[in-house]
Design a protein around this motif. Structure first.
Motif, PDB file in Angstrom:
ATOM      1  N   VAL A 638       0.842  -1.191   0.000  1.00 32.04           N
ATOM      2  CA  VAL A 638       0.000   0.000   0.000  1.00 32.04           C
ATOM      3  C   VAL A 638       0.880   1.245   0.000  1.00 32.04           C
ATOM      4  O   VAL A 638       1.773   1.381   0.846  1.00 32.04           O
ATOM      5  CB  VAL A 638      -0.941   0.026   1.226  1.00 32.04           C
ATOM      6  N   GLU A 639       0.635   2.150  -0.938  1.00 25.12           N
ATOM      7  CA  GLU A 639       1.371   3.423  -0.990  1.00 25.12           C
ATOM      8  C   GLU A 639       0.374   4.567  -1.086  1.00 25.12           C
ATOM      9  O   GLU A 639      -0.470   4.585  -1.990  1.00 25.12           O
ATOM     10  CB  GLU A 639       2.321   3.452  -2.191  1.00 25.12           C
ATOM     11  N   ILE A 640       0.473   5.509  -0.164  1.00 18.18           N
ATOM     12  CA  ILE A 640      -0.425   6.668  -0.150  1.00 18.18           C
ATOM     13  C   ILE A 640       0.332   7.891  -0.654  1.00 18.18           C
ATOM     14  O   ILE A 640       1.440   8.175  -0.194  1.00 18.18           O
ATOM     15  CB  ILE A 640      -0.971   6.922   1.262  1.00 18.18           C
ATOM     16  N   ASN A 641      -0.262   8.616  -1.587  1.00 14.54           N
ATOM     17  CA  ASN A 641       0.334   9.839  -2.124  1.00 14.54           C
ATOM     18  C   ASN A 641      -0.063  10.994  -1.196  1.00 14.54           C
ATOM     19  O   ASN A 641      -1.173  11.517  -1.277  1.00 14.54           O
ATOM     20  CB  ASN A 641      -0.171  10.084  -3.552  1.00 14.54           C
ATOM     21  N   GLN A 642       0.849  11.371  -0.316  1.00 15.04           N
ATOM     22  CA  GLN A 642       0.542  12.375   0.710  1.00 15.04           C
ATOM     23  C   GLN A 642       0.284  13.754   0.101  1.00 15.04           C
ATOM     24  O   GLN A 642      -0.505  14.544   0.651  1.00 15.04           O
ATOM     25  CB  GLN A 642       1.685  12.448   1.733  1.00 15.04           C
ATOM     26  N   ASP A 643       0.919  14.053  -1.025  1.00 17.42           N
ATOM     27  CA  ASP A 643       0.680  15.353  -1.682  1.00 17.42           C
ATOM     28  C   ASP A 643      -0.764  15.441  -2.176  1.00 17.42           C
ATOM     29  O   ASP A 643      -1.436  16.470  -2.010  1.00 17.42           O
ATOM     30  CB  ASP A 643       1.645  15.539  -2.861  1.00 17.42           C
ATOM     31  N   VAL A 644      -1.225  14.364  -2.790  1.00 12.35           N
ATOM     32  CA  VAL A 644      -2.612  14.339  -3.269  1.00 12.35           C
ATOM     33  C   VAL A 644      -3.568  14.383  -2.081  1.00 12.35           C
ATOM     34  O   VAL A 644      -4.595  15.074  -2.122  1.00 12.35           O
ATOM     35  CB  VAL A 644      -2.872  13.082  -4.130  1.00 12.35           C
ATOM     36  N   PHE A 645      -3.238  13.679  -1.010  1.00 10.65           N
ATOM     37  CA  PHE A 645      -4.111  13.666   0.172  1.00 10.65           C
ATOM     38  C   PHE A 645      -4.211  15.057   0.795  1.00 10.65           C
ATOM     39  O   PHE A 645      -5.270  15.467   1.278  1.00 10.65           O
ATOM     40  CB  PHE A 645      -3.599  12.652   1.193  1.00 10.65           C
ATOM     41  N   ALA A 646      -3.119  15.793   0.761  1.00  9.09           N
ATOM     42  CA  ALA A 646      -3.141  17.162   1.289  1.00  9.09           C
ATOM     43  C   ALA A 646      -4.101  18.031   0.465  1.00  9.09           C
ATOM     44  O   ALA A 646      -4.851  18.854   1.016  1.00  9.09           O
ATOM     45  CB  ALA A 646      -1.731  17.748   1.262  1.00  9.09           C
ATOM     46  N   LYS A 647      -4.099  17.841  -0.861  1.00  5.77           N
ATOM     47  CA  LYS A 647      -5.028  18.588  -1.719  1.00  5.77           C
ATOM     48  C   LYS A 647      -6.475  18.181  -1.435  1.00  5.77           C
ATOM     49  O   LYS A 647      -7.383  19.010  -1.446  1.00  5.77           O
ATOM     50  CB  LYS A 647      -4.689  18.339  -3.188  1.00  5.77           C
ATOM     51  N   VAL A 648      -6.681  16.874  -1.187  1.00  6.76           N
ATOM     52  CA  VAL A 648      -8.021  16.373  -0.867  1.00  6.76           C
ATOM     53  C   VAL A 648      -8.531  17.027   0.411  1.00  6.76           C
ATOM     54  O   VAL A 648      -9.677  17.486   0.491  1.00  6.76           O
ATOM     55  CB  VAL A 648      -8.006  14.839  -0.723  1.00  6.76           C
ATOM     56  N   LYS A 649      -7.685  17.078   1.429  1.00  5.68           N
ATOM     57  CA  LYS A 649      -8.063  17.712   2.700  1.00  5.68           C
ATOM     58  C   LYS A 649      -8.459  19.167   2.477  1.00  5.68           C
ATOM     59  O   LYS A 649      -9.470  19.648   2.999  1.00  5.68           O
ATOM     60  CB  LYS A 649      -6.901  17.641   3.692  1.00  5.68           C
ATOM     61  N   SER A 650      -7.634  19.843   1.698  1.00  7.47           N
ATOM     62  CA  SER A 650      -7.897  21.263   1.439  1.00  7.47           C
ATOM     63  C   SER A 650      -9.231  21.451   0.727  1.00  7.47           C
ATOM     64  O   SER A 650      -9.999  22.352   1.053  1.00  7.47           O
ATOM     65  CB  SER A 650      -6.753  21.841   0.601  1.00  7.47           C
ATOM     66  N   GLN A 651      -9.504  20.578  -0.220  1.00  7.36           N
ATOM     67  CA  GLN A 651     -10.745  20.691  -0.991  1.00  7.36           C
ATOM     68  C   GLN A 651     -11.968  20.404  -0.113  1.00  7.36           C
ATOM     69  O   GLN A 651     -12.975  21.116  -0.175  1.00  7.36           O
ATOM     70  CB  GLN A 651     -10.711  19.707  -2.165  1.00  7.36           C
ATOM     71  N   ILE A 652     -11.910  19.373   0.719  1.00  8.95           N
ATOM     72  CA  ILE A 652     -13.054  18.988   1.551  1.00  8.95           C
ATOM     73  C   ILE A 652     -13.311  20.008   2.648  1.00  8.95           C
ATOM     74  O   ILE A 652     -14.464  20.312   2.979  1.00  8.95           O
ATOM     75  CB  ILE A 652     -12.831  17.585   2.158  1.00  8.95           C
ATOM     76  N   LEU A 653     -12.237  20.563   3.215  1.00  9.68           N
ATOM     77  CA  LEU A 653     -12.369  21.454   4.374  1.00  9.68           C
ATOM     78  C   LEU A 653     -12.626  22.909   3.988  1.00  9.68           C
ATOM     79  O   LEU A 653     -12.685  23.775   4.855  1.00  9.68           O
ATOM     80  CB  LEU A 653     -11.108  21.359   5.244  1.00  9.68           C
ATOM     81  N   LYS A 654     -12.752  23.175   2.693  1.00 16.07           N
ATOM     82  CA  LYS A 654     -13.019  24.564   2.266  1.00 16.07           C
ATOM     83  C   LYS A 654     -14.312  25.075   2.876  1.00 16.07           C
ATOM     84  O   LYS A 654     -15.303  24.367   2.900  1.00 16.07           O
ATOM     85  CB  LYS A 654     -13.113  24.625   0.736  1.00 16.07           C
TER      86      LYS A 654
END
Length: 654
Positions: A638-654
């Motif tokens: 399992v490999e998680i792309n932390q950069d993409v996850f950071a963008k996801v967080k930013s988008q959801i928490l807007k």
């Protein structure tokens, strides 16, 4: 300017491509899972999550990865090749597709027709001659001749009930003489409903066919729909054996309870104490609301609907299940069409009315999809179809090579071949189509077949037509795989792994304890004097029958008793501080006074595995599941792309 325009188009295309490009949030081995799916599922489930910790994006990602790991495991085990799984997935997809296979105008007309019928209830009897909808022509003709004979007897004036008992093949006719009681829209198959609602009261219909066979229906009454009711009931079950003494005892119990109600005792409390319908007794006997024809007991329905005022209580009565007392909680008249529209649309899509909608859909699809047909090939097919079709004896030609080829090109990308159409012609012999000459018959069948092919093509492409449809099907596909995997890896394992189960139980035995238990007789009364008198008899070691004979006199039930093995906080026992063997003190709870005769005290002790096997299996399943994801993380990379996850967080928490 021309080159500049091309450059602007290219830049716009590249920018759009980058903005729409999917970004892999994580990978499991070589499989990529994208941020758009994670965001969609998170937002969709946000309101359903009760545990606030699961709203935390880091923890939700952990759950989501765990879910996808299990799905990957299911694929690795090949569970997606299982025939049962594939059939269930296709069945679900088919049900979901019905929501997209409709014509709004026709749907509205059917909804309005259904609402008009819902406002009425008809009482009808029927005669049924059984024949499968796919029966052979010989069997179909045989059944049709039977119903024609029955119809002629009725036209000659024979009594419907007598003819039903003599000829009807409905297994229930021996008990009901063909009487189906009252019903409204959606309670019968659509063809039967149509016949019933289009037949005058006192008259019988012409023979008609449903998927069950041929029917004749007689309408014996019609009335305004009574709506629905909510009632509570107290029930004493009929003994399971034909013992007159036991039946009399059960009947006497319901009569005693009714006397206590007449004496002013609370209906809900009595239901809680004495009703043997354990699914409702804890709720004061309250049943879910229902309408005519929804319960198995017509007698129960009639009594329930005969009550007019809230809190009105019936006299005791007997049904096929036992003895009841019913209390009216509320009545609900039929709602307006605006209030019922969503419910009615759903029902219309689920029953035979959907075929009407489907035919209308085919007409629209002829405008949506272009198709070209091979006229020369159709002419060749016309030459091999003959008048034997009408007698249902036509056979398909043995040499099909001359008839083989592309008969239709649909929407420029779908090729349809002639054997499919020829097989369709052969199958339609059972439909008893009389269109002549043969050339006109083949043209008619081609159009029917083409309608089916258009709808089939539309159905096959729903995932491309509707993104939400595609997402729902994919979610169900994964969920179904996960269910099969859990059954294999967790649930079945917990049931069959006796060594593991015994080891788990041994290590956690302290979690499975009996509380103090008491073998007792519980005496109750609304009168303190009566319960004090009861206690004095108990002190003298008098029997229950003796006490009831001395206290319950002249038809008045002043004391009731129930016996059993109770845990310390169960029922009224929680009101007694330190129950000891013997006769207890008197306590009051609500309007009742209680005294106990405690015959035996069983102290707190560990349960045996057999005494709590269901709970242990459930806990063991949870134990296995909690450790399962860690095992899967070792099996898969399992490999998680932390950069993409950071963008996801930013988008959801807007």
């Amino acid at each position: 300017m021309k080159y500049l325009f091309k450059l602007i188009l290219l830049i716009a295309f590249v920018q759009n491509g980058f903005s729409q490009e999917k970004q892999a949030l994580f990978t499991i081995d070589n499989a990529k899972y994208y941020s758009d799916e994670f965001i969609r599922v998170y937002n969709k489930n946000l309101d359903l999550v009760k545990d606030d910790s699961q709203k935390d994006l880091d923890k939700y990602l952990e759950l989501f990865v765990g879910y996808k790991l299990k799905v990957q495991k299911a694929y690795r085990l090949g569970l997606h090749f299982n025939t049962k799984y594939q059939n269930e997935l296709m069945s679900y997809r088919g049900q979901l597709a019905k929501n997209y296979m409709n014509d709004s105008k026709v749907t509205n007309e059917l909804v309005e027709q259904a609402y008009e019928r819902i406002n009425k209830e008809v009482k009808a009897s029927h005669i049924l001659i059984l024949v499968d909808e796919n029966a052979s022509p010989e069997d179909t003709l045989k059944a049709y001749n039977k119903i024609k004979n029955v119809y002629q007897l009725l036209k000659e004036g024979k009594k419907f009930e007598e003819i039903a008992q003599q000829y009807s093949e409905d297994p229930s006719v021996k008990d009901n003489k063909g009487n189906l009681g009252y019903f409204s829209a959606f309670r019968m198959v659509y063809q039967f409903e149509n016949a019933a609602f289009n037949t005058t009261v006192g008259q019988f219909s012409a023979p008609f066919r449903t998927k069950f066979g041929y029917h004749i229906v007689k309408v014996t009454d019609s009335r305004k729909n009574r709506g629905e009711v909510t009632v509570a009931h107290i029930m004493i079950l009929k003994p399971s054996v034909p013992d007159a003494a036991l039946h009399e005892k059960a009947k006497q119990t319901i009569e005693d309870i009714y006397k206590k109600i007449q004496q002013g005792e609370n209906f809900e409390s009595l239901a809680n104490q004495f009703s043997e319908d354990k699914s409702t007794s804890g709720k004061g006997g309250v049943l879910q609301r229902f309408g005519s024809g929804q319960l198995a007991s017509e007698k129960f329905e009639e009594v329930a609907f005969s009550l007019n005022d809230k809190n009105e209580i019936s006299k005791p009565f007997e049904s096929q299940f036992g003895w009841h007392i019913v209390k009216l909680i509320d009545k609900y008249p039929v709602q307006s069409i605006q209030e019922m529209r969503t419910e009615l649309e759903s029902k219309v899509r689920k029953d035979e009315r959907s075929l009407i909608i489907t035919n209308s859909l085919a007409t629209k699809l002829r405008k949506k999809y272009l198709f070209t047909k091979n006229e020369k090939l159709i002419q060749k097919i016309k030459k091999v179809v003959n008048d034997e079709f009408y007698s249902q004896t036509w056979e398909m030609p043995e040499n099909k090579k001359e008839l083989s080829g592309e008969i239709v090109v649909l929407n420029k990308d779908k090729k349809l071949y002639s054997p499919s159409f020829i097989n369709y012609i052969f199958s339609q012999q059972k439909s008893n189509i009389k269109i002549k000459p043969v050339n006109a018959l083949v043209d008619y069948l081609f159009e029917k077949w083409m309608d089916e092919q258009l709808i089939k093509y539309y159905d096959e492409n729903l995932e491309n037509e509707f993104v939400d449809f595609k997402n729902i099907v994919e979610e169900y596909r994964d969920g179904l795989l996960l269910f099969d995997l859990m059954e294999k890896e967790i649930w079945d394992r917990a049931k069959t792994d006796t060594v593991g189960l015994n080891s788990y139980f041994k290590n956690n035995a302290k979690n499975y304890m009996w509380s103090n238990r008491y073998d007792i007789d519980v005496y109750s009364s609304t009168s303190q004097k009566v319960i004090e008198k009861t206690k004095s008899y108990l002190k003298k070691n008098k029997s229950t029958d003796y006490i009831k004979s001395k206290i319950n006199k002249k038809g008045v039930v002043d004391v009731m008793v129930k016996s059993g093995l109770f845990e310390e906080n169960q029922d009224v026992l929680s009101e007694f501080k330190t129950p000891q063997k013997g006769v207890s003190e008197i306590v009051k709870k609500g309007n009742y006074y209680f005294v106990l005769k405690i015959k035996e005290v069983k102290p707190s002790q560990e349960k045996t595995l057999d005494e709590c096997r269901g709970k242990v299996i459930s806990d063991y399943q949870q134990f296995l599941e909690n450790n399962w994801v860690d095992e899967l993380k070792k099996e898969f990379k399992v490999e998680i792309n932390q950069d993409v996850f950071a963008k996801v967080k930013s988008q959801i928490l807007k």
